[in-house]
Write a protein that holds these residues in place. Structure first.
Motif, PDB file in Angstrom:
ATOM      1  N   THR A 130       0.832  -1.202   0.000  1.00  0.00           N
ATOM      2  CA  THR A 130       0.000   0.000   0.000  1.00  0.00           C
ATOM      3  C   THR A 130       0.869   1.255   0.000  1.00  0.00           C
ATOM      4  N   ARG A 131       1.980   1.205   0.715  1.00  0.00           N
ATOM      5  CA  ARG A 131       2.890   2.368   0.708  1.00  0.00           C
ATOM      6  C   ARG A 131       3.482   2.585  -0.685  1.00  0.00           C
ATOM      7  N   ALA A 132       3.847   1.504  -1.371  1.00  0.00           N
ATOM      8  CA  ALA A 132       4.400   1.615  -2.728  1.00  0.00           C
ATOM      9  C   ALA A 132       3.347   2.152  -3.703  1.00  0.00           C
ATOM     10  N   LEU A 133       2.106   1.687  -3.566  1.00  0.00           N
ATOM     11  CA  LEU A 133       1.033   2.166  -4.441  1.00  0.00           C
ATOM     12  C   LEU A 133       0.770   3.650  -4.205  1.00  0.00           C
ATOM     13  N   MET A 134       0.735   4.051  -2.945  1.00  0.00           N
ATOM     14  CA  MET A 134       0.532   5.469  -2.648  1.00  0.00           C
ATOM     15  C   MET A 134       1.684   6.306  -3.194  1.00  0.00           C
ATOM     16  N   ASN A 135       2.890   5.803  -3.098  1.00  0.00           N
ATOM     17  CA  ASN A 135       4.056   6.515  -3.608  1.00  0.00           C
ATOM     18  C   ASN A 135       3.980   6.655  -5.132  1.00  0.00           C
ATOM     19  N   LEU A 136       3.565   5.600  -5.823  1.00  0.00           N
ATOM     20  CA  LEU A 136       3.413   5.669  -7.273  1.00  0.00           C
ATOM     21  C   LEU A 136       2.392   6.743  -7.644  1.00  0.00           C
ATOM     22  N   LYS A 137       1.237   6.737  -6.983  1.00  0.00           N
ATOM     23  CA  LYS A 137       0.194   7.725  -7.298  1.00  0.00           C
ATOM     24  C   LYS A 137       0.674   9.138  -6.979  1.00  0.00           C
ATOM     25  N   LYS A 138       1.382   9.292  -5.881  1.00  0.00           N
ATOM     26  CA  LYS A 138       1.916  10.614  -5.511  1.00  0.00           C
ATOM     27  C   LYS A 138       2.895  11.118  -6.578  1.00  0.00           C
ATOM     28  N   LYS A 139       3.775  10.245  -7.062  1.00  0.00           N
ATOM     29  CA  LYS A 139       4.733  10.622  -8.110  1.00  0.00           C
ATOM     30  C   LYS A 139       4.014  11.005  -9.404  1.00  0.00           C
ATOM     31  N   VAL A 140       2.972  10.266  -9.757  1.00  0.00           N
ATOM     32  CA  VAL A 140       2.194  10.566 -10.965  1.00  0.00           C
ATOM     33  C   VAL A 140       1.584  11.960 -10.855  1.00  0.00           C
ATOM     34  N   ILE A 141       0.995  12.248  -9.702  1.00  0.00           N
ATOM     35  CA  ILE A 141       0.357  13.552  -9.495  1.00  0.00           C
ATOM     36  C   ILE A 141       1.388  14.675  -9.499  1.00  0.00           C
ATOM     37  N   GLU A 142       2.498  14.474  -8.813  1.00  0.00           N
ATOM     38  CA  GLU A 142       3.523  15.529  -8.718  1.00  0.00           C
ATOM     39  C   GLU A 142       4.247  15.760 -10.034  1.00  0.00           C
ATOM     40  N   SER A 143       4.520  14.688 -10.783  1.00  0.00           N
ATOM     41  CA  SER A 143       5.290  14.827 -12.023  1.00  0.00           C
ATOM     42  C   SER A 143       4.418  15.101 -13.241  1.00  0.00           C
ATOM     43  N   GLY A 144       3.143  14.700 -13.163  1.00  0.00           N
ATOM     44  CA  GLY A 144       2.273  14.819 -14.324  1.00  0.00           C
ATOM     45  C   GLY A 144       2.609  13.806 -15.401  1.00  0.00           C
ATOM     46  N   LYS A 145       3.352  12.752 -15.032  1.00  0.00           N
ATOM     47  CA  LYS A 145       3.774  11.736 -15.998  1.00  0.00           C
ATOM     48  C   LYS A 145       3.259  10.359 -15.584  1.00  0.00           C
ATOM     49  N   SER A 146       3.030   9.530 -16.571  1.00  0.00           N
ATOM     50  CA  SER A 146       2.606   8.155 -16.315  1.00  0.00           C
ATOM     51  C   SER A 146       3.765   7.348 -15.749  1.00  0.00           C
TER      52      SER A 146
END
Length: 174
Positions: free
Chosen positions: A117-133
């Motif tokens: 769950t921490r890894a999934l949240m981190n992935l989503k956070k990176k997507v939102i912050e970077s604007g990249k897939s």
């Protein structure tokens, strides 16, 4: 009955009247929407969804196109949306360990606390912050043991082009 809507209202400690007022509709109409005897128009669903910070498509999930539902129902694929706070605003085909009625409005770490769950949240956070897939293999401890998902995340935008959250498609690996 839209149990997810009732549960979300109660978790946010709101009354039907407060939601009706926030969505600018009659309380009796809202009660009918919540208990499933009436379906809202897209405009009303959007008003309620905006007030509750969820995706309006939740109101119409049962009306998704039949080929989409047939193709994905009981498949190893989970599709979901979250907002900028990483709270689920929509989900389709969750793993059997999770009840759609309890997922909406929650963050992954509120549903279960583990490395996955921490890894999934981190992935989503990176997507939102970077604007990249982004794409990542993530392991989750579930009822049948450690399960790996190939998770693809991409930013979600509003009509003005602002990022409003992340969409994920996760495929269970065998």
């Amino acid at each position: 009955m839209r149990r997810w809507l009732t549960q979300l209202r109660k978790e946010q400690q709101l009354t039907q009247q407060q939601i009706a007022d926030g969505a600018h509709i009659d309380r009796a109409y809202y009660a009918q929407i919540e208990n499933g005897t009436r379906n809202p128009s897209m405009a009303v669903a959007s008003q309620i969804a905006s007030f509750l910070h969820v995706n309006p498509s939740l109101f119409f999930t049962q009306h998704l196109s039949e080929p989409f539902v047939i193709a994905l129902a009981n498949s190893p694929i989970i599709v979901a949306h979250c907002d900028l706070e990483l709270r689920y605003t929509w989900m389709f085909n969750p793993h059997p360990d999770f009840d759609i009625n309890t997922v909406i409005g929650k963050r992954d770490d509120e549903l279960d606390e583990n490395e996955g769950t921490r890894a999934l949240m981190n992935l989503k956070k990176k997507v939102i912050e970077s604007g990249k897939s982004l794409r990542e293999m993530i392991a989750f401890p579930l009822s049948e043991g450690l399960v790996y998902y190939d998770v693809f995340g991409q930013p979600m935008y509003n009509q003005q082009g602002d990022i409003i959250g992340a969409a994920t498609a996760s495929t269970m690996q065998s």
